[in-house]
Motif scaffolding. Sequence first.
Motif, short mmCIF file in Angstrom:
data_model
loop_
_atom_site.label_atom_id
_atom_site.label_comp_id
_atom_site.label_asym_id
_atom_site.label_seq_id
_atom_site.Cartn_x
_atom_site.Cartn_y
_atom_site.Cartn_z
N MET A 5 41.87 50.08 41.13
CA MET A 5 42.97 49.62 42.02
C MET A 5 42.49 48.41 42.82
SD MET A 5 45.99 50.43 43.52
CE MET A 5 46.82 49.83 44.96
N ASN A 6 43.29 47.37 42.79
CA ASN A 6 42.91 46.17 43.52
C ASN A 6 43.60 46.13 44.89
OD1 ASN A 6 41.26 45.04 41.55
ND2 ASN A 6 43.08 44.36 40.41
N ALA A 7 42.83 45.69 45.87
CA ALA A 7 43.43 45.54 47.20
C ALA A 7 44.32 44.31 47.23
CB ALA A 7 42.33 45.43 48.25
N ILE A 8 43.88 43.29 46.56
CA ILE A 8 44.67 42.06 46.49
C ILE A 8 44.77 41.64 45.04
CG2 ILE A 8 44.74 39.60 47.06
CD1 ILE A 8 43.23 40.26 49.62
N GLU A 9 45.97 41.29 44.65
CA GLU A 9 46.14 40.87 43.26
C GLU A 9 47.06 39.65 43.24
OE1 GLU A 9 46.44 44.23 40.72
OE2 GLU A 9 47.51 43.03 39.24
N VAL A 10 46.53 38.57 42.72
CA VAL A 10 47.31 37.34 42.68
C VAL A 10 47.47 36.94 41.22
CG1 VAL A 10 47.32 34.89 43.27
CG2 VAL A 10 46.57 36.57 44.96
N GLN A 11 48.73 36.77 40.82
CA GLN A 11 49.00 36.41 39.42
C GLN A 11 49.87 35.18 39.33
OE1 GLN A 11 50.85 39.89 37.88
NE2 GLN A 11 48.94 41.06 37.78
N ASN A 12 49.39 34.21 38.61
CA ASN A 12 50.17 33.00 38.31
C ASN A 12 50.81 32.37 39.54
OD1 ASN A 12 51.11 35.32 36.03
ND2 ASN A 12 49.93 33.54 35.32
N LEU A 13 50.04 32.34 40.59
CA LEU A 13 50.59 31.82 41.84
C LEU A 13 50.76 30.30 41.76
CD1 LEU A 13 51.24 32.90 44.73
CD2 LEU A 13 48.99 32.05 45.38
N LYS A 53 54.24 18.22 46.69
CA LYS A 53 52.92 18.08 46.10
C LYS A 53 52.41 19.46 45.70
CE LYS A 53 48.50 16.41 47.31
NZ LYS A 53 47.84 17.12 48.36
N SER A 54 51.85 19.53 44.51
CA SER A 54 51.39 20.82 44.05
C SER A 54 50.10 21.20 44.75
CB SER A 54 51.16 20.74 42.53
OG SER A 54 50.40 21.85 42.13
N VAL A 55 50.05 22.43 45.28
CA VAL A 55 48.83 22.92 45.91
C VAL A 55 48.06 23.74 44.87
CG1 VAL A 55 47.85 24.19 47.84
CG2 VAL A 55 50.01 22.98 48.13
N TYR A 56 48.73 24.67 44.24
CA TYR A 56 48.14 25.34 43.07
C TYR A 56 49.17 25.47 41.97
CZ TYR A 56 46.98 27.90 47.35
OH TYR A 56 46.75 28.25 48.62
N GLU A 57 48.67 25.52 40.76
CA GLU A 57 49.51 25.88 39.63
C GLU A 57 48.80 27.05 38.97
OE1 GLU A 57 52.30 24.35 38.72
OE2 GLU A 57 52.19 22.48 39.87
N ASP A 58 49.46 28.15 38.86
CA ASP A 58 48.93 29.23 38.04
C ASP A 58 47.58 29.76 38.51
OD1 ASP A 58 49.34 30.95 36.01
OD2 ASP A 58 48.32 29.71 34.51
N LEU A 59 47.56 30.20 39.74
CA LEU A 59 46.34 30.75 40.31
C LEU A 59 46.35 32.26 40.10
CD1 LEU A 59 44.23 29.19 42.07
CD2 LEU A 59 45.33 30.24 44.04
N SER A 60 45.24 32.80 39.56
CA SER A 60 45.17 34.25 39.38
C SER A 60 43.80 34.75 39.79
CB SER A 60 45.43 34.65 37.93
OG SER A 60 46.72 34.28 37.54
N PHE A 61 43.76 35.81 40.54
CA PHE A 61 42.50 36.49 40.83
C PHE A 61 42.82 37.85 41.43
CE2 PHE A 61 42.35 36.38 45.45
CZ PHE A 61 43.21 35.34 45.76
N SER A 62 41.82 38.70 41.55
CA SER A 62 42.06 39.97 42.21
C SER A 62 40.84 40.37 43.01
CB SER A 62 42.44 41.04 41.20
OG SER A 62 41.40 41.16 40.26
N VAL A 63 41.09 41.10 44.06
CA VAL A 63 40.01 41.59 44.90
C VAL A 63 40.03 43.10 44.82
CG1 VAL A 63 39.11 41.69 47.25
CG2 VAL A 63 40.26 39.61 46.44
N PRO A 64 39.02 43.70 44.18
CA PRO A 64 39.03 45.15 44.05
C PRO A 64 38.81 45.83 45.38
CG PRO A 64 37.07 44.19 43.03
CD PRO A 64 37.86 43.06 43.58
N ARG A 65 39.33 47.03 45.47
CA ARG A 65 39.13 47.83 46.67
C ARG A 65 37.67 48.04 46.94
NH1 ARG A 65 43.17 52.75 47.75
NH2 ARG A 65 44.78 51.45 48.66
N GLY A 66 37.29 48.00 48.20
CA GLY A 66 35.93 48.28 48.58
C GLY A 66 35.02 47.08 48.50
#
Lengths: 413, 223, 292
Positions: free
Chosen positions: C1-9, C16-29
């Motif tokens: 389970m991820n505490a933070i999950e970012v997909q295709n942000l 002006k584009s700041v991000y295109e298609d940003l993805s990452f996740s921060v697992p719990r703990g």
Amino acid sequence: MTLNPLSRWAARILAVIAIFFILPALFDKIWTRKSEAPLVFFSPVQKAFVYQKSLGGHQFIYADERGREFDRGAFEDLLPFVYFRNYELRNEGPLELEGRIFDRETIRSQRQSFEIKARDLKGSRPQIALYPLFNNDPGIAMIPFPEDVFRFTEKGMEFINADTNRKDEALSKRFTESLKEKGFTFPATLISGNPTNLKPFDEGYFVKDSQGGVFHIRRVMDQPDIRKTGIPADMGILDIAVSENQRREFYGILITERGGLFLIAWDSYELIPLPSDGFDPRRMDVKLLVNPLYRTLILTGEDRVHATVMDTEYQPLKSFTLPFSQTGSGLAGNVKDFLFPFTLSLESPWQNQASLQLQKGSFWSFGGIVLAMILYLIFLRRKGPFYRNVGEFGFLMLTGLFGLLPLLFVRKN
Amino acid sequence: MWQSLFMKEWLKLRWYFTAAFLVHLGAALKILLDIRQIILMEHGEMVWYQAIHLHTLFYGPLRYLPLITGLVLAAAQFMPEVSGRRMRISLHLPMDQNRMLFLCLLAGLFHLGVLAVLDLLLTAAILLWYFPHELALASLPTLLPWINAGFIAYLGAVHLLLEPSWPRRVFYALVFTALSSLHFAGSGYGWLTPALPFFLLLSPLALLGVLDTGRRFRQGGVS
Amino acid sequence: MNAIEVQNLCHRYKGKSVYEDLSFSVPRGSVCGLLGKNGQGKTTLVNILMGFLKPVSGRCLVLGENSHNLSPSLRKRVGLLHEGHQAYEFMTIAQTETFFSRWYPDWNRDIFYDLVNRMGLSPGHKIRQMSCGQRSQVVLGVIMAQNPDLLILDDYSMGLDAGYRRLFLDVLHDFVAAGDKTVFVTSHIVQDLEQLVDTLLFLDQGRITQTPLKDFMTSFKKFTFTAEKGQVLQKDTVITGLEQRGNRITLYTYGEMDDLKSHLAGLGIRPKDLQQSPMSLEDGFIGLMGKY
């Protein structure tokens, strides 16, 4: 989150209210020339109606009922009873009409002008029901202000002393008892009089009781002087306008809810009907002009003046209707309608009090609405299926071009 | 939780509210002294005549006071929240954000309402002392539009403070200036009375309208 | 389970584009540090995570809920530290405690006062009259006392001197040690993060690279040598970063010593005294992202 769309609509409605109050008023201030209603008279010289019409600014035209125009001097000569001073200056010799000669004194003593504006009638202005009852003292020439005011309650007539802010028990009792003796049933439903001492003499108040009976109440040497009039109780009286005039021909004019106009004859309280066909007491002003030869009743509405001349016995002789437009040129009006499908205002010419007025535009408003929708489609339409824009279209259908502003400034993003 | 929120609003408002309370008391005192003076100088019946038939208002100092108070209270309440976007602290608290903003506004409106009741009561009391009760009664519908202008000004000011974009801020400024100016139309007592229901409808609309601006504040984050 | 999950942000600001298609996740703990130079959109990302900015598109989940629309009950579990240690300046210490305590069922008054009392200020002290360091203690006290599952800290080190920074780290350290707590942190003092985080996120030109701290500190290496006069080096596939002061050159690379040697030889460079130096996280950050 259904609250936020609601919130946006609330803000849009507020914006619409603000826009449609302020901008049309601003438009009128800049482009619309409001002119006064024309003044109509009956000329005893020509035996015809004549009038003075404002063209805006300080320009007037003077004409008679057949449309013949003349200059101001000629106009005034046609109305010698009105412009008697000028008549004297211009013409040597006395005024002679219908085989009679009128000197200045005769004219002055037999002339009366009595005007009742719709906005001054009962219910069209805020009025606290407290009145001064002037004391008639033959020993004093001027009318001094009484130290008290009176009110009518469920049980009686009360006088409150202004120095103590307390009820004057003795005076209140005297008047209440006297009223009861004359058959007055409390409370009062109409109190009409002139609460001012700027008049030649005082005739007190005409007060309608709860049964519809009309009583004439005066204060003479601090004693009640009350007379029950014979005015029928079922007349549906709207208001009575009292006028203390030295001619002492009538006490005033009685106006009924249904638009009847009657003079209340001096002493006898008999009602003399006036030719009031088509009179709407809420939206028309009344003027009665009296001169030694004729009586003229002039009813002024929004778009027409209707005048009837009568003989001294108030028998109608002739009448005349003069249509007019208060807004002048049509172009400004059409542009205004194009811009504003409706306008809001608080002021009405017929009321001395705020009344929320919503005035609809004309055929021209559709043009503005269609243009607004086209502009919306080009610049503002939200992406997605059409039904998502239905609210906005409905909004524009009502508000037209200026409805675009709230849609532009109050949006989701 | 709402008690806690009200505590926060009170902490921001207390000095401004106290000052406003004193100013409103001062205004009432001025009205009292004005009437006392004019009654001493002129005959009582003439003063009554002016008040009843010439429609002179002896409580004129209250005309714009609620409006000014509304602006001051809005600033006192929301400037500390807007500066550095501190309201994000509250917006993160576990409460529905619309409800949170609504409660904050209620707190402000409540304080404004207390001052309004004070104005109404003191005016009526002063008038009752010097005039027949009809005049005290007539002061109520005369004061109500001015009081409502205070509510509108308060809500308008909150709108302006929360709104992140300048063009919209200007738009709202114009709208709320126009709306509050309507409340001062006419003269004398009871002039606006027939339009009172309409005016009293404006405040709930403005209250509802702030919520979406609150959302824009919340989401109009930096960059 | 991820505490933070970012997909295709995706996010754009003023077109002006700041991000295109940003993805990452921060697992719990985990304790995750977001690193990036100024202007790369760190604050924007934190604002999106905190729910104060709605991304143009993509998903951003915080404890499983959409970040821009967190339910009140979920907000209870997330502690936010706003940039500049923002607090209600018109409150006193005691009022701050009273205000926040009502909102959190797990509120621990002792934790709050334990942190705040270290400063020796009276409970009646106004936040407005505090230094930035003192204020940070109060804010930290508030966040710790609410016992959140996820902490999002926006540049916690801003305005803090070394002592207060250490104090902050101590507290965070204890917090994480309690287990199952997730921390997402940004700081402009990169060095401090080395003692705290276990995962690194590098944000650069709209792209994100995620790596465990340990891996980064071992696979990324710092070499120093003295170059011959007039030799100029440039970044390439092997040389990820370099610093040059006079003839003294510092190189950063994912490669090994031998790879580097042959690569330099291929470039015609004869390094004198080539040796691997101990690399701090700040060195690594500069080596990877550059100085400006």
